[in-house]
Design an enzyme around this catalytic site. Structure first.
Site, mmCIF file in Angstrom:
data_model
loop_
_atom_site.group_PDB
_atom_site.id
_atom_site.type_symbol
_atom_site.label_atom_id
_atom_site.label_comp_id
_atom_site.label_asym_id
_atom_site.label_seq_id
_atom_site.Cartn_x
_atom_site.Cartn_y
_atom_site.Cartn_z
ATOM 1 N N VAL A 72 0.877 -1.213 0.095
ATOM 2 C CA VAL A 72 -0.016 0.160 -0.152
ATOM 3 C C VAL A 72 0.851 1.198 0.338
ATOM 4 O O VAL A 72 1.772 1.403 0.681
ATOM 5 C CB VAL A 72 -0.997 0.129 1.232
ATOM 6 C CG1 VAL A 72 -0.299 0.020 2.464
ATOM 7 C CG2 VAL A 72 -2.005 1.128 1.122
ATOM 8 N N CYS A 166 4.361 0.975 1.896
ATOM 9 C CA CYS A 166 5.038 -0.401 1.189
ATOM 10 C C CYS A 166 5.514 -1.219 1.929
ATOM 11 O O CYS A 166 6.079 -2.177 1.757
ATOM 12 C CB CYS A 166 6.295 0.466 0.499
ATOM 13 S SG CYS A 166 5.991 1.724 -0.643
#
Length: 213
Positions: A72, A166
Site C-alpha cells: 500500500v 510499502c
C-alpha cells in the site's frame, strides 16, 4: 517514433488507472510509448501483494486495489506521478532495467540540487538519509509497462501515518521541497522526464496536455 509526454495536471486515480490498462491492452507494435505526468486527489492504492493489515486507519481516504506490484502507498496533491507506458519488449528492456531507470531518474534529479539519494534492493524506491522520497511500482502486460513512480514534492505527508508505507511500519517519508530539491510539480515534472528519457536513450519527445490528443 517520438515518445508522447502528456502533462495532464490533476486527475482522479481510478479513471487514470483504467486509461493505462486500456492503452496497454489496445496498443500494437507500432504504438508510440507514452509518459504521463499527473497529480491525484487523496487516495491509498494497494498493490497485488498488499496485505490488509498494512492499512491502519484509512478513514475518509478511499482505498483502491490495483494491479501493480508492491504494497500500500498514498497519493495526493503535491506528489508528482510519472506513469511510464513503455513497450519493454520492443525497447529490449528488462523489468529491472526499467525499475533502475525510474529510481535513477530521481537520484539524478535531486543530484542537480546537491542532494544524495539512493535506491534500496530490498525496498524499491528512492531514499535520502533513510527517509523515503519516491515510491516505484510497475505492471508488465503484453510485454508493456504501466504504472510508474510517485515523487513526494511538496505534499501533506500525514496520511502516510495511516498506513505502513510499502509494507514497512514506521517508514518515514520526506518531501523534496523540505530537502532543498524541487519545490513544485511544475519544476519537478519536466526535469524528471528529461532525466528518465536520458537514461533510456529517448531523444525524440512530443509534448501534449490531454488524453485524447
Amino acid at each position: 517514433m517520438p515518445t508522447i509526454v502528456r502533462q495532464l495536471g490533476k486527475q482522479e486515480y481510478t479513471p487514470t488507472w483504467q486509461k493505462m490498462q486500456s492503452f496497454t491492452d489496445s496498443r500494437t507494435s507500432e504504438t508510440p510509448d507514452e509518459i504521463w505526468l499527473i497529480e491525484h486527489p487523496p487516495v491509498f492504492t494497494q498493490g497485488q501483494a498488499g496485505k490488509a493489515e498494512h492499512i491502519l486507519a484509512a478513514g475518509d481516504i478511499p482505498v483502491v486495489q490495483v494491479d501493480r506490484g508492491g504494497q500500500v502507498t498514498y497519493h495526493g496533491p503535491g506528489q508528482q506521478m510519472m506513469y511510464t507506458l513503455i513497450d519493454v519488449r520492443r525497447s529490449k528492456l528488462g523489468v529491472r532495467d526499467l525499475v533502475s531507470a525510474l529510481e535513477n531518474s530521481i537520484v539524478n534529479l535531486v543530484k542537480d540540487y546537491g542532494l544524495v539519494a539512493y535506491a534500496k534492493k530490498d525496498a524499491p524506491g528512492v531514499y535520502v538519509d533513510d527517509k523515503k522520497l519516491c515510491s516505484v511500482g510497475l505492471r508488465i502486460r503484453k510485454g508493456c509497462s504501466f504504472h510508474g513512480l510517485a515523487l513526494n514534492v511538496n505534499m501533506d505527508l500525514s496520511p502516510f501515518q495511516r498506513i505502513n508505507p510499502c509494507g514497512y511500519a514506521g517508514m518515514e517519508m520526506v518531501n523534496s521541497a523540505v530537502l532543498g530539491g524541487p519545490e513544485s510539480l511544475q519544476e519537478a515534472g519536466p526535469k524528471l522526464v528529461d532525466h528518465f528519457c536520458k537514461l533510456l536513450g529517448i531523444n525524440d519527445k512530443e509534448l501534449r496536455e490531454k488524453f485524447d490528443e
